[in-house]
Design a protein around this motif. Structure first.
Motif, short mmCIF file in Angstrom:
data_model
loop_
_atom_site.label_atom_id
_atom_site.label_comp_id
_atom_site.label_asym_id
_atom_site.label_seq_id
_atom_site.Cartn_x
_atom_site.Cartn_y
_atom_site.Cartn_z
N GLY A 1 35.66 15.32 88.33
CA GLY A 1 36.59 14.44 87.63
C GLY A 1 37.11 13.34 88.54
O GLY A 1 36.57 13.07 89.61
N TYR A 2 38.18 12.70 88.09
CA TYR A 2 38.80 11.60 88.82
C TYR A 2 40.16 12.06 89.34
O TYR A 2 41.10 12.23 88.56
CB TYR A 2 38.97 10.39 87.91
CG TYR A 2 37.66 9.86 87.34
CD1 TYR A 2 36.93 8.89 88.02
CD2 TYR A 2 37.17 10.33 86.13
CE1 TYR A 2 35.74 8.40 87.51
CE2 TYR A 2 35.98 9.84 85.61
CZ TYR A 2 35.27 8.87 86.31
OH TYR A 2 34.09 8.40 85.80
N PRO A 3 40.28 12.29 90.67
CA PRO A 3 41.57 12.76 91.21
C PRO A 3 42.68 11.75 90.95
O PRO A 3 42.50 10.54 91.13
CB PRO A 3 41.29 12.90 92.71
CG PRO A 3 39.81 13.06 92.81
CD PRO A 3 39.24 12.21 91.70
N VAL A 4 43.81 12.26 90.50
CA VAL A 4 44.99 11.44 90.23
C VAL A 4 46.14 11.98 91.08
O VAL A 4 46.39 13.19 91.06
CB VAL A 4 45.35 11.48 88.73
CG1 VAL A 4 46.63 10.71 88.46
CG2 VAL A 4 44.22 10.92 87.89
N PRO A 5 46.84 11.15 91.82
CA PRO A 5 47.92 11.64 92.68
C PRO A 5 49.17 12.01 91.90
O PRO A 5 50.26 11.52 92.16
CB PRO A 5 48.17 10.45 93.62
CG PRO A 5 47.81 9.26 92.81
CD PRO A 5 46.64 9.69 91.96
N ALA A 6 49.00 12.85 90.91
CA ALA A 6 50.12 13.29 90.08
C ALA A 6 49.70 14.55 89.34
O ALA A 6 48.51 14.79 89.12
CB ALA A 6 50.52 12.21 89.08
N LEU A 7 50.67 15.35 88.98
CA LEU A 7 50.40 16.55 88.20
C LEU A 7 50.73 16.35 86.73
O LEU A 7 50.54 17.26 85.92
CB LEU A 7 51.20 17.74 88.75
CG LEU A 7 50.76 18.28 90.11
CD1 LEU A 7 51.72 19.37 90.59
CD2 LEU A 7 49.34 18.83 90.04
#
Length: 223
Positions: free
Chosen positions: A182-188
């Protein structure tokens, strides 16, 4: 908010009967928090209510729309068809392929020989085609949490990989679940993660992102 069902005719240079690719749009219109708009009141069958009905095993109008579009386009009974879709479109594709009154090699009126379904971001791990000859492929973005952030498609994982009440795993040799990075996102925050990992294109509409980008990169390198 008003996508169209696509019917693409494919003919071989060697002649013979044509095959057809049926393209089914995803969820459209009102947001899931719009009650009752998103649950039967917006005048568009591809709403959130259709999602709930299909995963509950019911037969909403979104499935009948595909039948009607194929009939209007003149797809003959018994024709070989491939159905593709994103999110709800993939759910529709897989549930139609699991319906023996639709997916059949009998040639009876209203039936079609579904050779393939191809879906992205669809929770369909518990849906088995009615014909063993039908190949069902669903692509999902793998859910991970790492140093680069969180990624993955939670919507595609709603079928829990086919887990059954008895603890077993429902599967079939013609069902293929394909996990891609997937595409890592700096948030949960789940909405932020889904914007990058569930949509068919990048958040800005770019074809290099979303499922369009990851499927394109994977098919370019993986035979």
């Amino acid at each position: 908010e008003n996508g169209q069902i696509g019917v693409q005719e494919v003919r071989s240079v060697d002649g013979g009967d044509p095959a057809f690719i049926i393209q089914v749009p995803p969820t459209e219109g009102a947001s899931p928090t719009d009650v009752p708009g998103a649950y039967g009141e917006q005048g568009n069958s591809r709403d959130w209510g259709s999602n709930i009905r299909m995963v509950a095993g019911q037969h909403p109008a979104a499935m009948d729309d595909v039948r009607a579009a194929m009939e209007a386009a003149g797809v003959p009974p018994g024709a070989e068809v491939m159905i593709v879709g994103h999110s709800q479109g993939g759910i529709v594709a897989n549930h139609l392929s699991a319906d023996p009154t639709f997916n059949s090699a009998s040639g009876d009126p209203g039936t079609y020989n579904v050779t393939h379904t191809f879906s992205v971001g669809s929770p369909v791990q518990t849906v088995i085609p009615s014909q063993l000859s039908t190949q069902s492929v669903n692509v999902n973005h793998e859910n991970t949490i790492g140093p680069g952030g969180s990624s993955g498609d939670l919507i595609a994982a709603l079928d829990l990989n086919g887990v059954q009440i008895d603890g077993g795993i429902l599967g079939a040799p013609n069902r293929h679940e394909v996990s891609l990075p997937g595409y890592p996102v700096p948030a949960l925050h789940p909405v932020t993660v889904l914007e990058s990992n569930h949509d068919s294109t990048a958040p800005d509409g770019g074809a290099d992102g979303g499922y369009s980008g990851s499927v394109g990169r994977a098919t370019a390198t993986d035979p």
